[in-house]
Design a protein around this motif. Structure first.
Motif, mmCIF file in Angstrom:
data_model
loop_
_atom_site.group_PDB
_atom_site.id
_atom_site.type_symbol
_atom_site.label_atom_id
_atom_site.label_comp_id
_atom_site.label_asym_id
_atom_site.label_seq_id
_atom_site.Cartn_x
_atom_site.Cartn_y
_atom_site.Cartn_z
ATOM 1 N N THR A 95 -10.234 1.291 -77.005
ATOM 2 C CA THR A 95 -11.351 2.000 -76.350
ATOM 3 C C THR A 95 -12.657 2.121 -77.162
ATOM 4 N N GLN A 96 -12.229 2.544 -78.374
ATOM 5 C CA GLN A 96 -13.341 2.610 -79.348
ATOM 6 C C GLN A 96 -14.098 1.190 -79.746
ATOM 7 N N LEU A 97 -13.370 0.350 -79.817
ATOM 8 C CA LEU A 97 -13.738 -0.945 -80.094
ATOM 9 C C LEU A 97 -14.498 -1.583 -79.098
ATOM 10 N N ILE A 98 -14.111 -1.552 -77.913
ATOM 11 C CA ILE A 98 -14.735 -2.086 -76.717
ATOM 12 C C ILE A 98 -16.002 -1.306 -76.374
ATOM 13 N N GLY A 99 -16.085 0.071 -76.353
ATOM 14 C CA GLY A 99 -17.245 0.827 -76.076
ATOM 15 C C GLY A 99 -18.184 0.632 -77.048
ATOM 16 N N SER A 100 -17.928 0.747 -78.639
ATOM 17 C CA SER A 100 -18.826 0.501 -79.537
ATOM 18 C C SER A 100 -19.335 -0.741 -79.924
ATOM 19 N N ALA A 101 -18.524 -1.881 -79.449
ATOM 20 C CA ALA A 101 -18.907 -3.349 -79.263
ATOM 21 C C ALA A 101 -20.214 -3.464 -77.934
ATOM 22 N N ALA A 102 -19.846 -2.876 -76.888
ATOM 23 C CA ALA A 102 -20.792 -2.857 -75.996
ATOM 24 C C ALA A 102 -22.061 -2.107 -76.249
ATOM 25 N N ALA A 131 -0.441 5.217 -78.430
ATOM 26 C CA ALA A 131 -1.786 5.795 -78.008
ATOM 27 C C ALA A 131 -2.820 5.870 -78.787
ATOM 28 N N LEU A 132 -2.414 5.732 -80.280
ATOM 29 C CA LEU A 132 -3.501 5.498 -81.236
ATOM 30 C C LEU A 132 -4.222 3.995 -80.964
ATOM 31 N N VAL A 133 -3.278 2.992 -80.667
ATOM 32 C CA VAL A 133 -3.923 1.582 -80.239
ATOM 33 C C VAL A 133 -4.837 1.795 -79.136
ATOM 34 N N ALA A 134 -4.079 2.294 -78.161
ATOM 35 C CA ALA A 134 -5.063 2.235 -76.996
ATOM 36 C C ALA A 134 -6.572 3.236 -77.235
#
Length: 134
Positions: A109-116, A102-105
């Protein structure tokens, strides 16, 4: 500058992950006690989440530097929702390993959203002509 910071985050995450893979149970036994050596897999998965979070954090710094504050609230609401859903779905069946995933998920999510958001912000800033100098 952002790419250098992202590379730094990736490097630190990779080193931590490598240490967890190669010396995880021994390190857990040294820091805590021998009963924790059975959690080597969970330790590696948590370190994976940490590595992803390091990179996401540097994207977050770029978002803040670009002054894209309003985008952060919906992003972290999504991160919290994924964390909640992941824990709700995985912890009852898989226990600590489910919590680790769940931590990885949520970190992903934070990585993808922050990158976008960071890419959008940087693209927009780079397109805007600088009118501050005469």
């Amino acid at each position: 500058m952002v790419l250098k910071l992202l590379s730094f985050g990736l490097g630190i995450g990779a080193i931590g992950l490598l240490v967890a893979v190669l010396a995880g149970p021994g390190l857990l036994s040294l820091i805590y006690n021998s009963t924790y050596t059975t959690y080597g897999t969970e330790f590696v998965v948590i370190m994976l989440a940490g590595a992803i979070s390091y990179i996401a954090s540097f994207f977050g710094y770029a978002i803040t530097a670009a002054r894209y504050f309003k985008a952060q609230m919906p992003l972290f609401m999504a991160v919290a929702a994924v964390s909640l859903a992941g824990a709700y779905l995985m912890v009852p069946e898989y226990g600590l390993l489910g919590a680790s995933w769940a931590l990885v998920a949520s970190a992903t999510t934070q990585l993808i959203g922050s990158a976008a958001v960071a890419c959008h912000a940087l693209h927009r800033i780079c397109r805007t002509p600088d009118t501050s100098t005469p």
